[in-house]
Design an enzyme around this catalytic site. Sequence first.
Site, PDB file in Angstrom:
ATOM      1  CG  ASP A  45      -2.111  -0.916   1.040  1.00 22.67           C
ATOM      2  OD1 ASP A  45      -2.540  -1.125  -0.113  1.00 22.67           O
ATOM      3  OD2 ASP A  45      -2.621  -1.427   2.054  1.00 22.67           O
ATOM      4  CB  SER A 165      -3.191   2.803  14.544  1.00 23.83           C
ATOM      5  OG  SER A 165      -2.889   1.904  13.525  1.00 23.83           O
TER       6      SER A 165
HETATM    7  P1  NAP Z   1       4.279   1.244   6.700  1.00 24.86           P
HETATM    8  O1  NAP Z   1       4.967   1.299   8.002  1.00 24.86           O
HETATM    9  O2  NAP Z   1       4.562   0.129   5.754  1.00 24.86           O
HETATM   10  O3  NAP Z   1       2.689   1.359   6.912  1.00 24.86           O
HETATM   11  C1  NAP Z   1       2.087   0.808   8.035  1.00 24.86           C
HETATM   12  C2  NAP Z   1       1.043  -0.202   7.609  1.00 24.86           C
HETATM   13  O4  NAP Z   1      -0.106   0.472   7.080  1.00 24.86           O
HETATM   14  C3  NAP Z   1       1.527  -1.152   6.530  1.00 24.86           C
HETATM   15  O5  NAP Z   1       1.081  -2.436   6.863  1.00 24.86           O
HETATM   16  C4  NAP Z   1       0.813  -0.614   5.291  1.00 24.86           C
HETATM   17  O6  NAP Z   1       0.645  -1.587   4.309  1.00 24.86           O
HETATM   18  C5  NAP Z   1      -0.494  -0.212   5.892  1.00 24.86           C
HETATM   19  N1  NAP Z   1      -1.354   0.699   5.116  1.00 24.86           N
HETATM   20  C6  NAP Z   1      -1.013   1.757   4.344  1.00 24.86           C
HETATM   21  N2  NAP Z   1      -2.110   2.337   3.832  1.00 24.86           N
HETATM   22  C7  NAP Z   1      -3.174   1.650   4.298  1.00 24.86           C
HETATM   23  C8  NAP Z   1      -4.580   1.764   4.136  1.00 24.86           C
HETATM   24  N3  NAP Z   1      -5.120   2.738   3.413  1.00 24.86           N
HETATM   25  N4  NAP Z   1      -5.374   0.869   4.786  1.00 24.86           N
HETATM   26  C9  NAP Z   1      -4.854  -0.108   5.558  1.00 24.86           C
HETATM   27  N5  NAP Z   1      -3.535  -0.285   5.735  1.00 24.86           N
HETATM   28  C10 NAP Z   1      -2.713   0.606   5.123  1.00 24.86           C
HETATM   29  O7  NAP Z   1       4.573   2.653   5.980  1.00 24.86           O
HETATM   30  P2  NAP Z   1       4.228   3.052   4.476  1.00 24.86           P
HETATM   31  O8  NAP Z   1       4.155   1.863   3.596  1.00 24.86           O
HETATM   32  O9  NAP Z   1       5.153   4.154   4.124  1.00 24.86           O
HETATM   33  O10 NAP Z   1       2.757   3.645   4.574  1.00 24.86           O
HETATM   34  C11 NAP Z   1       2.503   4.913   5.092  1.00 24.86           C
HETATM   35  C12 NAP Z   1       1.265   4.832   5.918  1.00 24.86           C
HETATM   36  O11 NAP Z   1       1.536   4.097   7.095  1.00 24.86           O
HETATM   37  C13 NAP Z   1       0.769   6.153   6.407  1.00 24.86           C
HETATM   38  O12 NAP Z   1      -0.008   6.794   5.441  1.00 24.86           O
HETATM   39  C14 NAP Z   1      -0.014   5.748   7.657  1.00 24.86           C
HETATM   40  O13 NAP Z   1      -1.379   5.520   7.341  1.00 24.86           O
HETATM   41  C15 NAP Z   1       0.567   4.431   8.061  1.00 24.86           C
HETATM   42  N6  NAP Z   1       1.152   4.529   9.397  1.00 24.86           N
HETATM   43  C16 NAP Z   1       0.509   3.904  10.418  1.00 24.86           C
HETATM   44  C17 NAP Z   1       0.974   4.017  11.716  1.00 24.86           C
HETATM   45  C18 NAP Z   1       0.232   3.333  12.812  1.00 24.86           C
HETATM   46  O14 NAP Z   1      -0.735   2.631  12.511  1.00 24.86           O
HETATM   47  N7  NAP Z   1       0.619   3.533  14.057  1.00 24.86           N
HETATM   48  C19 NAP Z   1       2.106   4.782  11.985  1.00 24.86           C
HETATM   49  C20 NAP Z   1       2.745   5.403  10.925  1.00 24.86           C
HETATM   50  C21 NAP Z   1       2.249   5.282   9.622  1.00 24.86           C
HETATM   51  P3  NAP Z   1       1.893  -2.054   3.376  1.00 24.86           P
HETATM   52  O15 NAP Z   1       2.745  -2.943   4.238  1.00 24.86           O
HETATM   53  O16 NAP Z   1       1.233  -2.780   2.264  1.00 24.86           O
HETATM   54  O17 NAP Z   1       2.658  -0.827   2.936  1.00 24.86           O
END
Ligand code: NAP
Length: 269
Positions: A45, A165
């Site tokens: 993603d 989250s």
């Molecule tokens: P990442 O660390 O790989 O992303 C965290 C997880 O979020 C990964 O499993 C990613 O899937 C998943 N993800 C991304 N977009 C999603 C969506 N629309 N619905 C459900 N899951 C989703 O970092 P990244 O690949 O650079 O992605 C950036 C995104 O990570 C940010 O936009 C933010 O939404 C998310 N993030 C989440 C947290 C948290 O939950 N605490 C913290 C920081 C960032 P993939 O492994 O397929 O990439």
Amino acid sequence: MKFAIYTYESELSLQVRDEILAAATGTTLEYNELDPEVVISIGGDGTLLSAVQKYRDQLDQIRFVGIHTGHLGFYADWRPHEVEALVASLLNDSGQSVAYPLLKMTATYADGSVDEHVAINEATIRNVSRTLVADVYINDVLFERFRGDGLCISTPSGSTAYNKSVGGAIMDPRIIGFQMAEMASLNNMIFRTIGSPVILGTHADVKLVIDDDRHTVLTNDREIMMMDDDDRQLKELKFCVASQRVYFAKYRHNSFWKRVRDSFIGDEE
Ligand code: NAP
Ligand code: MN
């Protein structure tokens, strides 16, 4: 049809890319990096977020397709062994698409400079060592003075990512709107915030007036837009639904709620 491929640099992703290029050779599919009608993202993603940002000025001419080379993705829902079926779908393409709303963020700095960003997942403002203090206005009416770690402002399709989250609601991406969710808000006898996620519609806007931008980080999807060491002082952020949408090629029925189930509850089939 003109297409481009955006690849995460892993062995499997590069292998899938080569398979697509080989299958497209001698067909009406023409590789065109600069002016594609379809962009195939191979990776996760996160890869798709980068692909959308790369083409953010051409979004109304492009439809995206995501192939996941890791676990099942929200935007990347084709599997690596489906290359043949995907190429057949591209050759039979009749323009089917599904559109998701995006979030527009306008950042205003003390020196008068203004930056505009568009997010497919979310924007966040976070203070890494102190309490973030921001006056929150909804449609220009002061709503609350937020104190806490930060705020996550997400699109409907981004609602299953960071937003989830931090306790935000999952929004069906057919709803045109966005939501604001709190990160560790301070709530006591003196300080008060709404304490629940807030969902807003097409014509609404949220404005954050930042009290002090020291130790503050601003993100847009996977990118950092501002760090503490930025010479400029962040004053105000404004959020609303963007005028652009992101389009996905819809070659088969793959419902959002099925993806939610398969990702978070378990694959029933
Ligand atoms: P990442 O660390 O790989 O992303 C965290 C997880 O979020 C990964 O499993 C990613 O899937 C998943 N993800 C991304 N977009 C999603 C969506 N629309 N619905 C459900 N899951 C989703 O970092 P990244 O690949 O650079 O992605 C950036 C995104 O990570 C940010 O936009 C933010 O939404 C998310 N993030 C989440 C947290 C948290 O939950 N605490 C913290 C920081 C960032 P993939 O492994 O397929 O990439
Ligand atoms: Mn990722």
